[in-house]
Design an enzyme around this catalytic site. Structure first.
Site, mmCIF file in Angstrom:
data_model
loop_
_atom_site.group_PDB
_atom_site.id
_atom_site.type_symbol
_atom_site.label_atom_id
_atom_site.label_comp_id
_atom_site.label_asym_id
_atom_site.label_seq_id
_atom_site.Cartn_x
_atom_site.Cartn_y
_atom_site.Cartn_z
ATOM 1 N N ARG A 121 0.580 -1.402 0.152
ATOM 2 C CA ARG A 121 -0.075 -0.348 -0.048
ATOM 3 C C ARG A 121 0.551 1.146 -0.329
ATOM 4 O O ARG A 121 0.310 1.971 0.225
ATOM 5 C CB ARG A 121 -1.161 -0.110 0.994
ATOM 6 C CG ARG A 121 -1.897 -0.833 0.795
ATOM 7 C CD ARG A 121 -3.074 -0.601 2.167
ATOM 8 N NE ARG A 121 -4.058 -2.352 2.027
ATOM 9 C CZ ARG A 121 -3.583 -2.973 3.033
ATOM 10 N NH1 ARG A 121 -3.142 -2.637 4.169
ATOM 11 N NH2 ARG A 121 -5.093 -4.177 3.096
ATOM 12 N N LYS A 143 1.992 11.568 -11.669
ATOM 13 C CA LYS A 143 0.384 10.320 -12.296
ATOM 14 C C LYS A 143 1.327 8.640 -12.475
ATOM 15 O O LYS A 143 2.079 9.131 -13.339
ATOM 16 C CB LYS A 143 0.088 11.215 -13.522
ATOM 17 C CG LYS A 143 -1.311 12.059 -13.587
ATOM 18 C CD LYS A 143 -1.845 12.575 -14.772
ATOM 19 C CE LYS A 143 -2.761 13.570 -14.262
ATOM 20 N NZ LYS A 143 -3.278 14.078 -15.711
ATOM 21 N N GLU A 185 6.132 17.388 -25.890
ATOM 22 C CA GLU A 185 5.764 17.586 -24.879
ATOM 23 C C GLU A 185 6.353 18.791 -24.708
ATOM 24 O O GLU A 185 5.765 20.278 -23.476
ATOM 25 C CB GLU A 185 6.233 16.357 -23.642
ATOM 26 C CG GLU A 185 5.670 15.286 -23.875
ATOM 27 C CD GLU A 185 4.084 15.328 -23.665
ATOM 28 O OE1 GLU A 185 3.497 16.597 -23.063
ATOM 29 O OE2 GLU A 185 3.654 13.675 -23.624
ATOM 30 N N LYS A 227 5.463 22.425 -15.624
ATOM 31 C CA LYS A 227 4.900 21.467 -14.766
ATOM 32 C C LYS A 227 5.112 21.633 -12.773
ATOM 33 O O LYS A 227 3.916 21.553 -12.507
ATOM 34 C CB LYS A 227 5.669 19.667 -14.789
ATOM 35 C CG LYS A 227 5.226 19.113 -15.182
ATOM 36 C CD LYS A 227 4.108 18.202 -15.831
ATOM 37 C CE LYS A 227 3.796 16.838 -15.474
ATOM 38 N NZ LYS A 227 3.191 15.815 -16.051
ATOM 39 N N GLU A 237 -5.600 16.942 -10.744
ATOM 40 C CA GLU A 237 -6.567 17.148 -11.620
ATOM 41 C C GLU A 237 -7.770 17.748 -11.152
ATOM 42 O O GLU A 237 -9.218 16.709 -12.058
ATOM 43 C CB GLU A 237 -5.613 16.284 -12.853
ATOM 44 C CG GLU A 237 -6.562 16.385 -14.014
ATOM 45 C CD GLU A 237 -5.776 15.448 -15.208
ATOM 46 O OE1 GLU A 237 -4.490 15.227 -14.755
ATOM 47 O OE2 GLU A 237 -6.738 15.555 -15.916
ATOM 48 N N ARG A 241 -5.174 21.537 -14.162
ATOM 49 C CA ARG A 241 -3.855 20.630 -13.990
ATOM 50 C C ARG A 241 -4.832 19.626 -16.364
ATOM 51 O O ARG A 241 -3.283 19.527 -15.971
ATOM 52 C CB ARG A 241 -3.612 19.423 -12.523
ATOM 53 C CG ARG A 241 -2.630 18.318 -13.987
ATOM 54 C CD ARG A 241 -2.273 17.427 -12.146
ATOM 55 N NE ARG A 241 -1.701 16.898 -12.991
ATOM 56 C CZ ARG A 241 -0.296 15.776 -12.648
ATOM 57 N NH1 ARG A 241 -0.556 15.822 -11.257
ATOM 58 N NH2 ARG A 241 0.672 15.840 -12.686
ATOM 59 N N ASN A 245 -2.900 18.486 -20.717
ATOM 60 C CA ASN A 245 -3.442 17.225 -21.460
ATOM 61 C C ASN A 245 -4.165 17.925 -22.653
ATOM 62 O O ASN A 245 -4.136 17.068 -23.783
ATOM 63 C CB ASN A 245 -4.408 16.418 -20.659
ATOM 64 C CG ASN A 245 -4.541 15.549 -19.743
ATOM 65 O OD1 ASN A 245 -3.800 14.680 -20.137
ATOM 66 N ND2 ASN A 245 -5.125 15.594 -18.653
ATOM 67 N N HIS A 248 -3.466 15.458 -25.744
ATOM 68 C CA HIS A 248 -4.219 14.218 -25.362
ATOM 69 C C HIS A 248 -4.842 13.414 -25.706
ATOM 70 O O HIS A 248 -5.089 12.141 -25.593
ATOM 71 C CB HIS A 248 -3.224 14.164 -23.814
ATOM 72 C CG HIS A 248 -1.606 14.378 -23.835
ATOM 73 N ND1 HIS A 248 -1.361 15.268 -23.450
ATOM 74 C CD2 HIS A 248 -0.756 13.161 -23.175
ATOM 75 C CE1 HIS A 248 0.032 15.322 -23.699
ATOM 76 N NE2 HIS A 248 0.008 13.913 -23.118
ATOM 77 N N HIS A 252 -4.562 10.043 -26.977
ATOM 78 C CA HIS A 252 -4.356 8.904 -26.591
ATOM 79 C C HIS A 252 -5.424 7.722 -27.678
ATOM 80 O O HIS A 252 -4.891 6.886 -27.650
ATOM 81 C CB HIS A 252 -4.763 8.659 -24.910
ATOM 82 C CG HIS A 252 -4.041 9.215 -24.128
ATOM 83 N ND1 HIS A 252 -4.833 9.268 -23.102
ATOM 84 C CD2 HIS A 252 -2.582 8.778 -24.318
ATOM 85 C CE1 HIS A 252 -3.674 10.224 -21.831
ATOM 86 N NE2 HIS A 252 -2.541 9.972 -23.380
ATOM 87 N N HIS A 265 3.755 7.854 -27.300
ATOM 88 C CA HIS A 265 3.402 8.193 -27.576
ATOM 89 C C HIS A 265 3.312 10.016 -27.728
ATOM 90 O O HIS A 265 2.366 10.720 -28.082
ATOM 91 C CB HIS A 265 2.990 8.713 -25.525
ATOM 92 C CG HIS A 265 2.861 9.669 -25.145
ATOM 93 N ND1 HIS A 265 1.038 9.973 -24.913
ATOM 94 C CD2 HIS A 265 2.601 10.938 -24.508
ATOM 95 C CE1 HIS A 265 0.638 10.310 -24.597
ATOM 96 N NE2 HIS A 265 1.551 11.272 -23.831
#
Lengths: 365, 365
Positions: A121, A143, A185, A227, A237, A241, A245, A248, A252, A265
């Site tokens: 955990r 992330k 990016e 960032k 987010e 934030r 994206n 993205h 994606h 990517h």
């Protein structure tokens, strides 16, 4: 410039952590001071391991070090390969006071981070990004996650590292295609919040492609500053934030449709940013010249600028699975102007369809 | 007592949530008010589904409801079956504003909770525990996760639910062996922090075994009060929360060694608590009469009181993988007296070995 480096801070209260940026970053004290116990698992891949693993094993020679070598590539960012990390941790009999180090690009960082979030955990986690994409983007902000066959990054956790070591000397071995993917990016930050940086990139792109250290250092630092600021303001987010994206949601969809790893990517994000720019043009926010400028900087970075053969329906079906969708409604990151992104919900379907069927951007249809 | 219920609060700041305890808890408002969007996945198993799934599907008839039926049992609490939940979420095309409901016992709650923690990096989660063990213990406090072949609960997350609905009418269908396994966790609270409750249990155990609603209601409420208080004080088990693991370091070793599901979790914890009591006796804290009293209440609950055939070395090897191990050192929960547990590190190996080779507890060796 050996052993000179700068330190940026990601301000997240008790989860705050430093990003060290420099060439030949010294493991002592930068790495060692962020270890918790005596047990360290280095997660890397079969491409990076021959280049840099021994260096870090030697730096950690006084610790109990195990390593886990993943196969290289986005196609392996799945539950099966995640379990290899758990196997390595269990076989080494590591406890809750161990540290997981991600030594590699975005895929390694995402998987090692999710494993560190989940093992017992949650255990200590350090990022050593070895690609430009990971240094400017994926290693910072917490992330982590893996792909599901039906959607990218669908399973994961927010897991902040205790430190990020962005050693730009690791970029020396980066293939040209990976460098370009990282530049996508970099360009993203310019488009979403830093028009001045866009101008700098237009001037200095040749230096970046030639991997001149001063230029790379400056670009990594400037991106990480953005960032760190954006993540500190909105860790999970809930709001701003999401601007990170940009490109993205489109990207994606391309990655998932084409099969993970066919398009890198960054390459998918490049085309996605052009689609976002095109849609922003249709909404009257960007001029056609602005869109052409986005296209030009991407081309300068040797990135693709034309979408793959996908229908508008194929795009929409995958885009509706995006993590930013709420109550069945698509939310897209678009550009009010170059250097200012906004979250837009309820985009007109006619405009969206027009963008998704457009084959060449920044030119009159 | 239809529709009468009590509400306890788990005080965790912005992650605070209610535990509703009663018989025939009304879905409106108790369940519906804790949903976020319109999408709901009910995770349950093949044993519970025929009994209670339709009832909740009907209560949620105005929502987009999908369900995921897992096979029953601890042996399936693994990564492969976790992925069935992700498959269900993806196939239903659920978004970040969906809700995952765990309808079942500890295994269902642990797996659904980990899936809710990880899907899109975290979605809304509600626990509807249907076993006594889950109602008094595992559904409260946010520990979720799955087993690794080499160790129990090794992979998971802290994921607090937004509500727990402990409907004691669901216990009507509970097999006697499962009821007893749940009573082990009930007895655990008495031993670790509530001597008065131990006396109550000694008097009222026949009523609990006969599933008298008032007695069950009282026991569930009293246990949840303790759990809520301890979790609120130490959400991530940096300190006192570890006391809730009384009997668990021994018990997990039994479960892992015997193969998940051979011994029920509560059965292994029962013997583990006796081992903890025996070791506490060797340290001079409990009398032999105290140990015999622990043995007697476990026997009253029809729980096993003798360990399986395992060597001391087999126990130790598995116990050293426990999540409470730090810097290679075992930390055990022992009893200063009946009703007061303490964390002990550096237990003398001779004493530990003596306990691990003891075959019958509470009697002179």
């Amino acid at each position: 410039m050996k052993h000179s480096y700068i330190t940026l801070q990601v301000a997240l209260g008790e989860r705050s952590y430093p990003i060290y940026i420099g060439a030949q970053l010294p493991a002592e004290p930068l790495l060692l001071q962020h270890l918790s116990g005596r047990q360290v698992l280095i997660v890397t891949n079969t491409t990076v391991a021959p280049l840099y693993l021994v260096r870090y094993q030697e730096a950690l020679k006084d610790y109990h070090v195990a390593s886990c070598l993943l196969p290289d590539g986005e196609v392996h960012k799945d539950l099966t390969h995640l379990n290899l990390i758990f196997d390595a941790l269990m076989q080494a009999r590591f406890n809750r006071d161990c540290t997981v180090i991600a030594l590699g690009g975005g895929v390694v960082g995402d998987m090692a981070g999710f494993a560190a979030a989940s093992f017992q955990r949650g255990v200590n986690f350090i990022q050593i990004p070895t690609t430009l994409l990971a240094q400017v983007d994926s290693s910072v902000g917490g992330k982590t996650g893996i792909n599901h066959a039906l959607g990218k990054n669908m399973i994961g956790a927010f897991k902040q590292p205790s430190a990020v070591l962005a050693d730009i000397s690791h970029l020396n071995t980066l293939p040209a295609r990976e460098l370009s993917a990282g530049l996508a990016e970099v360009i993203k930050y310019a488009l979403l919040c830093d028009a001045e940086f866009l101008t700098w990139l237009e001037i200095n792109m040749p230096k970046l492609l030639a991997q001149e250290p001063e230029a790379l250092m400056y670009a990594v630092e400037r991106c990480c500053q953005h960032k760190a600021r954006i993540v500190a303001a909105d860790e999970h987010e809930q709001g701003a934030r999401a601007l990170l994206n940009l490109g993205h949601t489109f990207g994606h969809a391309i990655e998932t449709h084409m099969g993970y790893g066919q398009w890198l990517h960054g390459e998918a994000v490049a085309v996605g940013m052009l689609q976002a720019a095109d849609l922003s043009y249709r909404l009257g926010w960007l001029s056609l010249a602005d869109v052409a400028r986005v296209r030009a900087i991407l081309q300068q970075a040797n990135l693709p600028v034309d979408p793959p053969a996908m229908s508008a329906d194929e795009f929409k079906s995958l885009m509706l699975q995006d993590k930013k969708v709420l109550a069945g409604q698509l939310r897209l990151i678009l550009l009010k102007r170059l250097g200012e992104a906004v979250i837009v919900k309820g985009v007109d379907d006619t405009d969206l369809t027009a963008t998704l069927t457009q084959r060449h951007f920044g030119v009159l249809a």
